[in-house]
Design a protein around this motif. Structure first.
Motif, PDB file in Angstrom:
ATOM      1  N   HIS A 137      93.267   4.690  26.064  1.00 29.97           N
ATOM      2  CA  HIS A 137      92.971   3.472  25.317  1.00 29.97           C
ATOM      3  C   HIS A 137      91.785   2.779  25.986  1.00 29.97           C
ATOM      4  CE1 HIS A 137      93.383  -0.462  23.447  1.00 29.97           C
ATOM      5  NE2 HIS A 137      94.238   0.074  22.592  1.00 29.97           N
ATOM      6  N   LYS A 138      90.864   2.293  25.196  1.00 27.46           N
ATOM      7  CA  LYS A 138      89.634   1.730  25.755  1.00 27.46           C
ATOM      8  C   LYS A 138      89.893   0.523  26.651  1.00 27.46           C
ATOM      9  CE  LYS A 138      88.509  -1.152  21.704  1.00 27.46           C
ATOM     10  NZ  LYS A 138      87.496  -1.431  20.661  1.00 27.46           N
ATOM     11  N   ASP A 139      91.021  -0.173  26.433  1.00 27.28           N
ATOM     12  CA  ASP A 139      91.342  -1.331  27.273  1.00 27.28           C
ATOM     13  C   ASP A 139      91.853  -0.927  28.652  1.00 27.28           C
ATOM     14  OD1 ASP A 139      90.607  -3.003  25.223  1.00 27.28           O
ATOM     15  OD2 ASP A 139      92.655  -3.368  24.524  1.00 27.28           O
ATOM     16  N   HIS A 140      92.141   0.364  28.841  1.00 27.06           N
ATOM     17  CA  HIS A 140      92.653   0.846  30.123  1.00 27.06           C
ATOM     18  C   HIS A 140      91.567   1.505  30.967  1.00 27.06           C
ATOM     19  CE1 HIS A 140      96.980   1.111  28.294  1.00 27.06           C
ATOM     20  NE2 HIS A 140      96.519  -0.120  28.381  1.00 27.06           N
ATOM     21  N   LEU A 141      90.335   1.369  30.533  1.00 30.39           N
ATOM     22  CA  LEU A 141      89.192   1.900  31.281  1.00 30.39           C
ATOM     23  C   LEU A 141      88.692   0.880  32.292  1.00 30.39           C
ATOM     24  CD1 LEU A 141      86.994   3.557  28.516  1.00 30.39           C
ATOM     25  CD2 LEU A 141      88.017   4.741  30.460  1.00 30.39           C
ATOM     26  N   MET A 142      88.276   1.364  33.456  1.00 30.31           N
ATOM     27  CA  MET A 142      87.687   0.506  34.484  1.00 30.31           C
ATOM     28  C   MET A 142      86.457   1.185  35.059  1.00 30.31           C
ATOM     29  SD  MET A 142      91.294  -0.402  36.338  1.00 30.31           S
ATOM     30  CE  MET A 142      92.032   1.132  35.754  1.00 30.31           C
ATOM     31  N   GLN A 143      85.450   0.387  35.333  1.00 29.22           N
ATOM     32  CA  GLN A 143      84.260   0.925  35.974  1.00 29.22           C
ATOM     33  C   GLN A 143      84.588   1.353  37.397  1.00 29.22           C
ATOM     34  OE1 GLN A 143      81.178   1.351  34.559  1.00 29.22           O
ATOM     35  NE2 GLN A 143      82.098   0.696  32.630  1.00 29.22           N
ATOM     36  N   LEU A 144      83.981   2.442  37.833  1.00 30.00           N
ATOM     37  CA  LEU A 144      84.173   2.886  39.206  1.00 30.00           C
ATOM     38  C   LEU A 144      83.531   1.873  40.157  1.00 30.00           C
ATOM     39  CD1 LEU A 144      85.558   5.657  39.436  1.00 30.00           C
ATOM     40  CD2 LEU A 144      83.466   6.528  40.439  1.00 30.00           C
ATOM     41  N   PRO A 145      84.254   1.429  41.187  1.00 25.12           N
ATOM     42  CA  PRO A 145      83.638   0.526  42.168  1.00 25.12           C
ATOM     43  C   PRO A 145      82.437   1.192  42.836  1.00 25.12           C
ATOM     44  CG  PRO A 145      86.024   0.578  42.431  1.00 25.12           C
ATOM     45  CD  PRO A 145      85.671   1.681  41.475  1.00 25.12           C
ATOM     46  N   LYS A 146      81.460   0.400  43.188  1.00 23.34           N
ATOM     47  CA  LYS A 146      80.276   0.942  43.846  1.00 23.34           C
ATOM     48  C   LYS A 146      80.663   1.590  45.171  1.00 23.34           C
ATOM     49  CE  LYS A 146      76.955  -2.305  41.834  1.00 23.34           C
ATOM     50  NZ  LYS A 146      75.948  -3.369  42.113  1.00 23.34           N
ATOM     51  N   ASN A 147      79.994   2.673  45.486  1.00 26.58           N
ATOM     52  CA  ASN A 147      80.189   3.396  46.745  1.00 26.58           C
ATOM     53  C   ASN A 147      81.584   4.005  46.888  1.00 26.58           C
ATOM     54  OD1 ASN A 147      77.557   2.572  47.573  1.00 26.58           O
ATOM     55  ND2 ASN A 147      78.398   0.622  48.279  1.00 26.58           N
ATOM     56  N   MET A 148      82.317   4.160  45.780  1.00 31.94           N
ATOM     57  CA  MET A 148      83.626   4.807  45.833  1.00 31.94           C
ATOM     58  C   MET A 148      83.548   6.140  45.100  1.00 31.94           C
ATOM     59  SD  MET A 148      87.400   3.396  44.717  1.00 31.94           S
ATOM     60  CE  MET A 148      87.438   2.191  46.040  1.00 31.94           C
ATOM     61  N   ASP A 149      84.058   7.197  45.729  1.00 33.57           N
ATOM     62  CA  ASP A 149      83.969   8.518  45.115  1.00 33.57           C
ATOM     63  C   ASP A 149      85.088   8.726  44.092  1.00 33.57           C
ATOM     64  OD1 ASP A 149      86.312   9.204  46.548  1.00 33.57           O
ATOM     65  OD2 ASP A 149      85.142   9.963  48.234  1.00 33.57           O
ATOM     66  N   PHE A 150      85.001   9.828  43.365  1.00 32.13           N
ATOM     67  CA  PHE A 150      85.979  10.101  42.307  1.00 32.13           C
ATOM     68  C   PHE A 150      87.386  10.295  42.875  1.00 32.13           C
ATOM     69  CE2 PHE A 150      82.214  11.620  39.760  1.00 32.13           C
ATOM     70  CZ  PHE A 150      82.347  10.686  38.742  1.00 32.13           C
ATOM     71  N   ALA A 151      87.498  11.024  43.984  1.00 31.48           N
ATOM     72  CA  ALA A 151      88.822  11.324  44.536  1.00 31.48           C
ATOM     73  C   ALA A 151      89.552  10.052  44.951  1.00 31.48           C
ATOM     74  CB  ALA A 151      88.691  12.273  45.723  1.00 31.48           C
ATOM     75  N   THR A 152      88.834   9.127  45.567  1.00 30.41           N
ATOM     76  CA  THR A 152      89.457   7.867  45.996  1.00 30.41           C
ATOM     77  C   THR A 152      89.832   7.006  44.800  1.00 30.41           C
ATOM     78  OG1 THR A 152      88.175   7.904  48.051  1.00 30.41           O
ATOM     79  CG2 THR A 152      89.150   5.797  47.405  1.00 30.41           C
ATOM     80  N   SER A 153      88.919   6.864  43.861  1.00 26.58           N
ATOM     81  CA  SER A 153      89.158   5.980  42.719  1.00 26.58           C
ATOM     82  C   SER A 153      90.258   6.502  41.802  1.00 26.58           C
ATOM     83  CB  SER A 153      87.867   5.779  41.926  1.00 26.58           C
ATOM     84  OG  SER A 153      87.360   7.018  41.456  1.00 26.58           O
ATOM     85  N   ALA A 154      90.471   7.813  41.770  1.00 27.64           N
ATOM     86  CA  ALA A 154      91.516   8.371  40.906  1.00 27.64           C
ATOM     87  C   ALA A 154      92.908   7.925  41.335  1.00 27.64           C
ATOM     88  CB  ALA A 154      91.441   9.896  40.907  1.00 27.64           C
ATOM     89  N   ALA A 155      93.047   7.523  42.599  1.00 23.02           N
ATOM     90  CA  ALA A 155      94.355   7.106  43.113  1.00 23.02           C
ATOM     91  C   ALA A 155      94.584   5.603  43.004  1.00 23.02           C
ATOM     92  CB  ALA A 155      94.493   7.542  44.572  1.00 23.02           C
ATOM     93  N   ILE A 156      93.682   4.878  42.354  1.00 22.71           N
ATOM     94  CA  ILE A 156      93.811   3.422  42.256  1.00 22.71           C
ATOM     95  C   ILE A 156      94.650   2.953  41.061  1.00 22.71           C
ATOM     96  CG2 ILE A 156      92.504   1.298  41.777  1.00 22.71           C
ATOM     97  CD1 ILE A 156      90.366   2.283  43.655  1.00 22.71           C
ATOM     98  N   PRO A 157      94.417   3.435  39.844  1.00 18.56           N
ATOM     99  CA  PRO A 157      95.026   2.782  38.669  1.00 18.56           C
ATOM    100  C   PRO A 157      96.546   2.670  38.685  1.00 18.56           C
ATOM    101  CG  PRO A 157      93.259   4.244  37.983  1.00 18.56           C
ATOM    102  CD  PRO A 157      93.476   4.502  39.439  1.00 18.56           C
ATOM    103  N   GLU A 158      97.258   3.734  38.989  1.00 20.25           N
ATOM    104  CA  GLU A 158      98.724   3.696  38.896  1.00 20.25           C
ATOM    105  C   GLU A 158      99.344   2.872  40.024  1.00 20.25           C
ATOM    106  OE1 GLU A 158     102.626   4.559  37.506  1.00 20.25           O
ATOM    107  OE2 GLU A 158     100.674   4.700  36.544  1.00 20.25           O
ATOM    108  N   ALA A 159      99.090   3.234  41.270  1.00 24.70           N
ATOM    109  CA  ALA A 159      99.760   2.578  42.394  1.00 24.70           C
ATOM    110  C   ALA A 159      99.227   1.172  42.660  1.00 24.70           C
ATOM    111  CB  ALA A 159      99.629   3.438  43.650  1.00 24.70           C
ATOM    112  N   TRP A 160      97.908   1.018  42.685  1.00 26.23           N
ATOM    113  CA  TRP A 160      97.340  -0.273  43.057  1.00 26.23           C
ATOM    114  C   TRP A 160      97.550  -1.336  41.986  1.00 26.23           C
ATOM    115  CZ3 TRP A 160      95.604  -2.161  47.568  1.00 26.23           C
ATOM    116  CH2 TRP A 160      95.366  -1.247  48.606  1.00 26.23           C
ATOM    117  N   ILE A 161      97.408  -0.969  40.735  1.00 24.43           N
ATOM    118  CA  ILE A 161      97.634  -1.956  39.672  1.00 24.43           C
ATOM    119  C   ILE A 161      99.111  -2.338  39.619  1.00 24.43           C
ATOM    120  CG2 ILE A 161      97.603  -2.320  37.174  1.00 24.43           C
ATOM    121  CD1 ILE A 161      95.027  -0.714  37.078  1.00 24.43           C
ATOM    122  N   THR A 162      99.996  -1.355  39.805  1.00 26.28           N
ATOM    123  CA  THR A 162     101.427  -1.655  39.865  1.00 26.28           C
ATOM    124  C   THR A 162     101.723  -2.621  41.004  1.00 26.28           C
ATOM    125  OG1 THR A 162     102.043   0.496  38.939  1.00 26.28           O
ATOM    126  CG2 THR A 162     103.730  -0.671  40.194  1.00 26.28           C
ATOM    127  N   ALA A 163     101.184  -2.327  42.181  1.00 24.68           N
ATOM    128  CA  ALA A 163     101.433  -3.175  43.348  1.00 24.68           C
ATOM    129  C   ALA A 163     100.891  -4.585  43.138  1.00 24.68           C
ATOM    130  CB  ALA A 163     100.802  -2.541  44.587  1.00 24.68           C
TER     131      ALA A 163
END
Length: 255
Positions: free
Chosen positions: A99-125
């Motif tokens: 869903h387009k509302d669930h998209l987030m821009q990648l933070p600057k200087n953050m790689d794909f592997a790190t950013s892939a682990a953000i949406p589920e755990a970090w947003i929940t927390a």
């Protein structure tokens, strides 16, 4: 496209690559991502064992979060726009719709592997700590399953908010990692099964202002004894079961 499939009779050890069609999507409300990285969550492991069915109408491909390149909905060409997303399923694949509302821009200087682990755990927390528990500077939070994905995020968010956290976990190695991430203190529940006594000792008899609890059942009565006056107890999982024996609900009312 390629995707990772599984056999529910064998669980995570059965993961293997297969081929399927790129998912179709509604460009009015959805977008397509070419996946560069995804992450492993407890729900993924449970789904691979047939214990966590996806919502009705959602793909059987596992995976709840990812990062990658956005596909242009007009041309269906992969763009250079880097995004991460929370999805209902399907992230263990080369392409996933979101869903387009669930998209987030990648933070600057953050790689794909790190950013892939953000949406589920970090947003929940973040939601648990700030939107529901409404943690305040100077308060103490008791974090159960503290070495889990959400637990480690909660520890860091507590520190950032100026709150202290007490980590509860099953080994001293895990508690050491929690301390490195910012926990004020830690309790090994295997050594101290009635960990409420330790919580009261650590808090000078006051108890915890906030309890963040994905366990529920087996720890219910112990958590009850950990509550400070006018505290908040946020339950977001049932790893310890959904049934409670001989709960003193008057104790809960008095807090």
């Amino acid at each position: 496209m390629r995707f990772i499939n599984h056999d529910e009779k064998q669980g995570p050890t059965s993961l293997h690559i297969e081929e399927c069609e790129v998912p179709s999507y509604n460009p009015e409300v959805e977008r397509l991502i070419r996946v560069e990285a995804t992450a492993v969550n407890r729900a993924d492991l449970l789904q691979s064992m047939g214990k966590y069915p996806p919502p009705q109408g959602v793909t059987n491909i596992i995976g709840l979060e990812c990062s990658g390149y956005l596909v242009d909905p007009q041309t269906n060409q992969v763009t250079g726009e880097k995004v991460m997303a929370l999805v209902s399923g399907g992230a263990y694949a080369q392409y996933v719709k979101v869903h387009k509302d669930h998209l987030m821009q990648l933070p600057k200087n953050m790689d794909f592997a790190t950013s892939a682990a953000i949406p589920e755990a970090w947003i929940t927390a973040y939601q648990l700590l700030h939107k529901i528990a409404k943690i305040k500077e100077g308060e103490t939070a008791l974090i159960l399953a503290a070495a889990s994905g959400v637990g480690t995020c909660l520890i860091q968010l507590c520190k950032y908010a100026g709150a202290s956290s007490i980590a509860v976990s099953s080994s001293y190695d895990k508690l050491q990692r929690c301390k490195e991430l910012g926990s004020f203190d830690g309790i090994n529940y295997k050594q101290f099964p009635v960990f409420s006594e330790r919580v009261k000792l650590i808090t000078d008899g006051e108890g915890a202002d906030v309890i963040l609890d994905p366990v529920m059942g087996t720890f219910f009565n112990c958590n009850l004894e950990c509550l400070a006056m006018d505290s908040r107890w946020v339950i977001y999982g049932f790893m310890g079961g959904i049934k409670i024996r001989e709960a003193n609900m008057m104790k809960l009312m008095n807090q």
